[in-house]
Design an enzyme around this catalytic site. Structure first.
Site, PDB file in Angstrom:
ATOM      1  CD  GLU A 133      86.104  13.294  82.563  1.00 25.40           C
ATOM      2  OE1 GLU A 133      85.974  14.151  81.676  1.00 25.40           O
ATOM      3  OE2 GLU A 133      86.850  13.445  83.554  1.00 25.40           O
ATOM      4  CG  ASN A 174      88.632   7.425  85.544  1.00 24.23           C
ATOM      5  OD1 ASN A 174      88.569   7.003  86.698  1.00 24.23           O
ATOM      6  ND2 ASN A 174      89.198   8.586  85.246  1.00 24.23           N
ATOM      7  CG  HIS A 210      87.958  15.502  90.624  1.00 32.75           C
ATOM      8  ND1 HIS A 210      89.277  15.851  90.849  1.00 32.75           N
ATOM      9  CD2 HIS A 210      87.966  14.739  89.514  1.00 32.75           C
ATOM     10  CE1 HIS A 210      90.038  15.320  89.897  1.00 32.75           C
ATOM     11  NE2 HIS A 210      89.274  14.645  89.077  1.00 32.75           N
ATOM     12  CD  GLU A 239      90.720  11.737  87.308  1.00 31.24           C
ATOM     13  OE1 GLU A 239      90.367  12.932  87.339  1.00 31.24           O
ATOM     14  OE2 GLU A 239      90.709  11.062  86.261  1.00 31.24           O
ATOM     15  CG  ASP A 241      90.913  17.078  93.577  1.00 29.19           C
ATOM     16  OD1 ASP A 241      89.730  16.711  93.450  1.00 29.19           O
ATOM     17  OD2 ASP A 241      91.543  17.637  92.659  1.00 29.19           O
TER      18      ASP A 241
HETATM   19  O1  G3I Z   1     101.259  21.960  78.559  1.00 25.88           O
HETATM   20  C1  G3I Z   1     100.528  23.004  77.905  1.00 25.88           C
HETATM   21  C2  G3I Z   1     101.392  24.103  77.532  1.00 25.88           C
HETATM   22  O2  G3I Z   1     102.309  23.645  76.563  1.00 25.88           O
HETATM   23  C3  G3I Z   1     100.546  25.248  76.997  1.00 25.88           C
HETATM   24  O3  G3I Z   1     101.333  26.324  76.671  1.00 25.88           O
HETATM   25  C4  G3I Z   1      99.498  25.670  78.033  1.00 25.88           C
HETATM   26  C5  G3I Z   1      98.593  26.780  77.510  1.00 25.88           C
HETATM   27  O4  G3I Z   1      97.254  26.591  77.914  1.00 25.88           O
HETATM   28  O5  G3I Z   1      98.730  24.564  78.322  1.00 25.88           O
HETATM   29  C6  G3I Z   1      99.433  23.456  78.837  1.00 25.88           C
HETATM   30  O6  G3I Z   1      98.557  22.419  78.906  1.00 25.88           O
HETATM   31  C7  G3I Z   1      97.630  22.410  79.984  1.00 25.88           C
HETATM   32  C8  G3I Z   1      97.784  21.096  80.709  1.00 25.88           C
HETATM   33  O7  G3I Z   1      96.785  20.959  81.695  1.00 25.88           O
HETATM   34  C9  G3I Z   1      99.158  20.953  81.373  1.00 25.88           C
HETATM   35  O8  G3I Z   1      99.332  21.937  82.338  1.00 25.88           O
HETATM   36  C10 G3I Z   1      96.229  22.538  79.423  1.00 25.88           C
HETATM   37  O9  G3I Z   1      96.032  23.830  78.870  1.00 25.88           O
HETATM   38  C11 G3I Z   1      95.217  22.279  80.514  1.00 25.88           C
HETATM   39  O10 G3I Z   1      93.909  22.241  79.929  1.00 25.88           O
HETATM   40  C12 G3I Z   1      95.495  20.971  81.154  1.00 25.88           C
HETATM   41  O11 G3I Z   1      94.555  20.736  82.194  1.00 25.88           O
HETATM   42  C13 G3I Z   1      94.396  19.382  82.601  1.00 25.88           C
HETATM   43  C14 G3I Z   1      92.941  19.000  82.445  1.00 25.88           C
HETATM   44  O12 G3I Z   1      92.773  17.665  82.915  1.00 25.88           O
HETATM   45  C15 G3I Z   1      92.472  19.065  81.002  1.00 25.88           C
HETATM   46  O13 G3I Z   1      91.151  18.777  80.911  1.00 25.88           O
HETATM   47  C16 G3I Z   1      94.818  19.273  84.062  1.00 25.88           C
HETATM   48  O14 G3I Z   1      96.208  19.514  84.178  1.00 25.88           O
HETATM   49  C17 G3I Z   1      94.489  17.872  84.584  1.00 25.88           C
HETATM   50  O15 G3I Z   1      94.690  17.834  85.961  1.00 25.88           O
HETATM   51  C18 G3I Z   1      93.030  17.548  84.295  1.00 25.88           C
HETATM   52  O16 G3I Z   1      92.786  16.233  84.732  1.00 25.88           O
HETATM   53  C19 G3I Z   1      91.440  15.757  84.565  1.00 25.88           C
HETATM   54  C20 G3I Z   1      91.542  14.268  84.287  1.00 25.88           C
HETATM   55  O17 G3I Z   1      92.388  14.030  83.193  1.00 25.88           O
HETATM   56  C21 G3I Z   1      90.150  13.676  84.039  1.00 25.88           C
HETATM   57  N1  G3I Z   1      89.261  13.973  85.155  1.00 25.88           N
HETATM   58  C22 G3I Z   1      89.172  15.376  85.539  1.00 25.88           C
HETATM   59  C23 G3I Z   1      90.570  15.952  85.828  1.00 25.88           C
HETATM   60  C24 G3I Z   1      90.491  17.399  86.297  1.00 25.88           C
HETATM   61  O18 G3I Z   1      89.977  18.212  85.290  1.00 25.88           O
END
Ligand code: G3I
Length: 324
Positions: A133, A174, A210, A239, A241
């Site tokens: 990105e 990506n 997405h 990715e 969905d």
């Molecule tokens: O694991 C922590 C946890 O320890 C903490 O207490 C909690 C509190 O907020 O957060 C948890 O982490 C979260 C993590 O996902 C795991 O669940 C983060 O806050 C959250 O921001 C994170 O989101 C991820 C996101 O990327 C971040 O930008 C999503 O799971 C993930 O699916 C998403 O994936 C991205 C790709 O990497 C890039 N392209 C877009 C895609 C969708 O946004």
């Protein structure tokens, strides 16, 4: 193909990598999730575990626990791994405050990070999203911490550093919103052309796909794939969905979703794309349900398996597309 064949068996039968983004905690805690991942998919992308934030509890330490668990699971189940992602502006560690460092320190930090992570998984991760990105929604280069410190050359260096440590890996750029021919994909096209002109070891482009609210036209996706391929690059759908705007889903939402999955996969197969990854396994764990206000904006059932892990019409459409 028999009706009993899993998606994975159908994908294996035509040497197609059908992947899914995998959550380390779910894999550890949920037997049914684990079974679905290994039975239905032959490729795995760690959803978060290989990102800088989760990997780096402090400046001088790494925590590879979750990443190792995912990579070992993939190896034990004969699945390929897409490494996601080495250089991104999101999900950097909480302790990481860029203004604490000089540009040169940031450059050295990034180099050490890329080389350590690629090096550790040299034998188990064959494909990397090296940079994620880098292009903003308006088509300009996104002004990230890495861009501010190093200019556009941060991409060149990241690819070179990864290539030094694992010359056999396939190295990808990506991005999202660049799936069909549009202004964003034009900008990505221009970027990767510049990288290639500069001799950067770039092997491919990942189209995230997405499809949230607005879905790209599959014919335009195919046209877009072909223009990247004409540059000598591989293209993967990394990715995928598929969601409707919240509150606007039609009565036949699941069938329309299925049709779209099938049409995109058909377009991939026509163009020679050999990898498609869904961004999650089952709807209950889709990132859309927990990310910012996305659950208010989009329907939360974008994947191939429903909340109780049962295959949806989209599952059958993907299976059908892979069997023809
Ligand atoms: O694991 C922590 C946890 O320890 C903490 O207490 C909690 C509190 O907020 O957060 C948890 O982490 C979260 C993590 O996902 C795991 O669940 C983060 O806050 C959250 O921001 C994170 O989101 C991820 C996101 O990327 C971040 O930008 C999503 O799971 C993930 O699916 C998403 O994936 C991205 C790709 O990497 C890039 N392209 C877009 C895609 C969708 O946004």
């Amino acid at each position: 193909m028999s009706n009993q064949d899993s998606l994975r068996e159908v994908a294996d039968g035509r040497a197609f990598d059908l992947g899914t983004a995998v959550d380390a905690a779910a894999l550890r805690d949920d037997v049914s999730y684990r079974d679905t991942v290994r039975t239905e998919f032959n490729a795995l992308t760690p959803e978060n575990a290989l990102k800088m934030g989760p990997l780096r509890p402090s400046l001088n330490t790494y925590d590879f626990t979750d990443a190792d668990a995912l990579v070992n699971f993939a190896r034990a189940n004969d699945m390929t791994v897409r490494g996601h992602t080495l250089v991104w502006h999101n999900q950097t560690p909480e302790w990481f405050q860029p203004w604490d460092y000089t540009d040169d320190q940031l450059r050295r930090f990034l180099r050490e990070h890329v080389q350590t992570v690629v090096g550790r998984y040299r034998r188990s991760v064959g494909t990397w999203d090296v940079v994620n990105e880098a292009v903003a929604d308006d088509g300009t280069m996104r002004e990230t911490v890495w861009y501010d410190a190093m200019g556009e050359q941060y991409l060149d260096r990241a690819f070179e550093w990864a290539n030094e440590v694992n010359p056999d890996a396939d190295l990808y750029y990506n991005d999202y919103g660049a799936d069909a021919v549009n202004e964003k994909s034009d900008a990505v096209y221009d970027l990767v052309e510049r990288l290639l002109d500069r001799g950067v070891p770039l092997d491919g482009v990942g189209l995230q796909l997405h499809a949230l609210g607005e879905w790209p036209d599959p014919d335009s996706v195919a046209e877009n794939v072909r223009r990247f391929q004409a540059l000598g690059l591989d293209v993967q759908v990394t990715e995928m969905d598929v969601a409707f705007p919240a509150g606007e889903e039609p009565d036949d939402a699941l069938e329309r979703q299925a049709e779209f999955y099938g049409d995109v996969l058909d377009a991939c197969l026509d163009t020679g794309v050999d990898t498609l990854v869904t961004w999650g396994v089952d709807d209950a764990r889709s990132w859309i349900r927990s990310f910012r206000d996305f659950s208010e904006r989009y329907t939360g059932d974008p994947l191939l398996f429903d909340e109780r892990n049962r295959p949806k019409p989209a599952y059958r459409a993907v299976r059908e597309a892979l069997s023809t």
